[in-house]
Write a protein that holds these residues in place. Sequence first.
Motif, PDB file in Angstrom:
ATOM      1  N   TYR A  52      33.849  -5.111  19.820  1.00  0.00           N
ATOM      2  CA  TYR A  52      32.620  -4.504  19.056  1.00  0.00           C
ATOM      3  C   TYR A  52      33.029  -2.859  18.708  1.00  0.00           C
ATOM      4  O   TYR A  52      33.156  -2.414  17.635  1.00  0.00           O
ATOM      5  CB  TYR A  52      31.471  -4.341  19.995  1.00  0.00           C
ATOM      6  CG  TYR A  52      30.371  -3.341  19.293  1.00  0.00           C
ATOM      7  CD1 TYR A  52      29.310  -3.929  18.525  1.00  0.00           C
ATOM      8  CD2 TYR A  52      30.027  -2.167  19.673  1.00  0.00           C
ATOM      9  CE1 TYR A  52      28.450  -3.223  18.017  1.00  0.00           C
ATOM     10  CE2 TYR A  52      29.144  -1.341  19.185  1.00  0.00           C
ATOM     11  CZ  TYR A  52      28.222  -1.950  18.423  1.00  0.00           C
ATOM     12  OH  TYR A  52      27.211  -1.226  17.791  1.00  0.00           O
ATOM     13  N   PHE A  53      33.676  -2.112  19.903  1.00  0.00           N
ATOM     14  CA  PHE A  53      34.368  -0.849  19.859  1.00  0.00           C
ATOM     15  C   PHE A  53      35.607  -0.835  19.095  1.00  0.00           C
ATOM     16  O   PHE A  53      35.668   0.411  18.385  1.00  0.00           O
ATOM     17  CB  PHE A  53      34.260  -0.182  21.148  1.00  0.00           C
ATOM     18  CG  PHE A  53      33.034   0.047  21.997  1.00  0.00           C
ATOM     19  CD1 PHE A  53      32.242   1.092  21.210  1.00  0.00           C
ATOM     20  CD2 PHE A  53      32.649  -0.628  23.078  1.00  0.00           C
ATOM     21  CE1 PHE A  53      30.933   1.387  21.986  1.00  0.00           C
ATOM     22  CE2 PHE A  53      31.252  -0.288  23.330  1.00  0.00           C
ATOM     23  CZ  PHE A  53      30.532   0.762  22.976  1.00  0.00           C
ATOM     24  N   ASN A  57      34.385   2.156  12.972  1.00  0.00           N
ATOM     25  CA  ASN A  57      34.916   3.304  12.174  1.00  0.00           C
ATOM     26  C   ASN A  57      35.039   4.422  12.846  1.00  0.00           C
ATOM     27  O   ASN A  57      33.942   4.909  13.461  1.00  0.00           O
ATOM     28  CB  ASN A  57      34.428   3.353  10.817  1.00  0.00           C
ATOM     29  CG  ASN A  57      34.602   2.122   9.883  1.00  0.00           C
ATOM     30  OD1 ASN A  57      35.534   1.362  10.035  1.00  0.00           O
ATOM     31  ND2 ASN A  57      33.253   1.556   9.120  1.00  0.00           N
ATOM     32  N   SER A  58      35.885   5.177  12.369  1.00  0.00           N
ATOM     33  CA  SER A  58      35.718   6.718  13.138  1.00  0.00           C
ATOM     34  C   SER A  58      34.433   7.368  12.529  1.00  0.00           C
ATOM     35  O   SER A  58      34.195   7.091  11.267  1.00  0.00           O
ATOM     36  CB  SER A  58      36.927   7.411  12.466  1.00  0.00           C
ATOM     37  OG  SER A  58      38.070   6.969  12.958  1.00  0.00           O
ATOM     38  N   ARG A  59      33.838   8.394  13.197  1.00  0.00           N
ATOM     39  CA  ARG A  59      32.840   8.975  12.688  1.00  0.00           C
ATOM     40  C   ARG A  59      32.967  10.534  12.881  1.00  0.00           C
ATOM     41  O   ARG A  59      31.855  11.167  12.487  1.00  0.00           O
ATOM     42  CB  ARG A  59      31.541   8.485  13.296  1.00  0.00           C
ATOM     43  CG  ARG A  59      31.660   8.611  14.693  1.00  0.00           C
ATOM     44  CD  ARG A  59      30.371   7.829  15.634  1.00  0.00           C
ATOM     45  NE  ARG A  59      29.397   8.976  16.137  1.00  0.00           N
ATOM     46  CZ  ARG A  59      28.174   8.667  16.027  1.00  0.00           C
ATOM     47  NH1 ARG A  59      27.670   7.656  15.805  1.00  0.00           N
ATOM     48  NH2 ARG A  59      27.341   9.558  16.083  1.00  0.00           N
ATOM     49  N   ILE A  86      42.624   9.277  20.793  1.00  0.00           N
ATOM     50  CA  ILE A  86      42.177   9.880  19.507  1.00  0.00           C
ATOM     51  C   ILE A  86      41.305   8.906  18.695  1.00  0.00           C
ATOM     52  O   ILE A  86      40.190   9.305  18.070  1.00  0.00           O
ATOM     53  CB  ILE A  86      43.231  10.487  18.791  1.00  0.00           C
ATOM     54  CG1 ILE A  86      43.663  11.757  19.364  1.00  0.00           C
ATOM     55  CG2 ILE A  86      42.822  10.908  17.350  1.00  0.00           C
ATOM     56  CD1 ILE A  86      45.380  12.411  18.847  1.00  0.00           C
ATOM     57  N   ASP A  87      41.920   7.741  18.539  1.00  0.00           N
ATOM     58  CA  ASP A  87      41.018   6.741  17.756  1.00  0.00           C
ATOM     59  C   ASP A  87      39.695   6.351  18.275  1.00  0.00           C
ATOM     60  O   ASP A  87      38.708   6.521  17.522  1.00  0.00           O
ATOM     61  CB  ASP A  87      41.994   5.195  17.774  1.00  0.00           C
ATOM     62  CG  ASP A  87      41.365   4.060  16.997  1.00  0.00           C
ATOM     63  OD1 ASP A  87      41.078   4.570  15.834  1.00  0.00           O
ATOM     64  OD2 ASP A  87      41.053   2.977  17.374  1.00  0.00           O
ATOM     65  N   ILE A  88      39.689   6.094  19.748  1.00  0.00           N
ATOM     66  CA  ILE A  88      38.462   5.810  20.371  1.00  0.00           C
ATOM     67  C   ILE A  88      37.317   6.916  20.431  1.00  0.00           C
ATOM     68  O   ILE A  88      36.241   6.891  19.901  1.00  0.00           O
ATOM     69  CB  ILE A  88      38.674   5.545  21.789  1.00  0.00           C
ATOM     70  CG1 ILE A  88      39.519   4.149  21.845  1.00  0.00           C
ATOM     71  CG2 ILE A  88      37.655   5.298  22.373  1.00  0.00           C
ATOM     72  CD1 ILE A  88      38.683   2.859  21.438  1.00  0.00           C
ATOM     73  N   GLY A  92      33.330   8.072  18.367  1.00  0.00           N
ATOM     74  CA  GLY A  92      32.192   8.719  19.318  1.00  0.00           C
ATOM     75  C   GLY A  92      32.176   8.554  20.719  1.00  0.00           C
ATOM     76  O   GLY A  92      30.912   8.908  21.372  1.00  0.00           O
ATOM     77  N   LEU A  93      33.448   8.209  21.431  1.00  0.00           N
ATOM     78  CA  LEU A  93      33.351   7.804  22.706  1.00  0.00           C
ATOM     79  C   LEU A  93      33.998   8.592  23.512  1.00  0.00           C
ATOM     80  O   LEU A  93      35.487   9.096  23.104  1.00  0.00           O
ATOM     81  CB  LEU A  93      33.967   6.458  23.044  1.00  0.00           C
ATOM     82  CG  LEU A  93      32.816   5.349  22.795  1.00  0.00           C
ATOM     83  CD1 LEU A  93      33.042   4.852  21.360  1.00  0.00           C
ATOM     84  CD2 LEU A  93      33.270   4.008  23.547  1.00  0.00           C
TER      85      LEU A  93
END
Length: 146
Positions: A52-53, A57-59, A86-88, A92-93
């Motif tokens: 899921y995570f 998409n990046s937000r 950075i990706d994660i 938003g995490l």
Amino acid sequence: MKMNDEFISTTDLDWFATFYDGNLAHFATGGTTTLPKKIVDSIKNYEEIYDYFFTLNSRCNIEIIENNLPEFINQIKREQYLANYIDIASKGLFSYDINYENNSYFLVAKPLNPLTIQELSNNIKEIIYTLPKEIKSGSANITKYE
């Protein structure tokens, strides 16, 4: 099915949780066994949350927590290390790495516009691990997660 000790100790697992306030976090184990029992108890739930995570998409923009970073021999090594965090964080995490010396987690990157549990699909809301109430959203270091 439950994760076995050999799998846990030989795999750099990425696990996810929600803070009590609803913000979300990502943790990289670095091949340690430092993860909650709830995560260990269900490979099926772990895989569902992981998928899921990693497909989000990046937000948002992120902030790297420079004071928490290890030293790097060059810029290429720094970029390689930071890429996953950075990706994660851009999804938003709050993104954490493991401190091998004391098996605690330290914040590497944080989102400027955090994703919250209210925005997740119902099936993920039902199975995601909730961190203890005393752990505040975006804590620089987490030593007790269960």
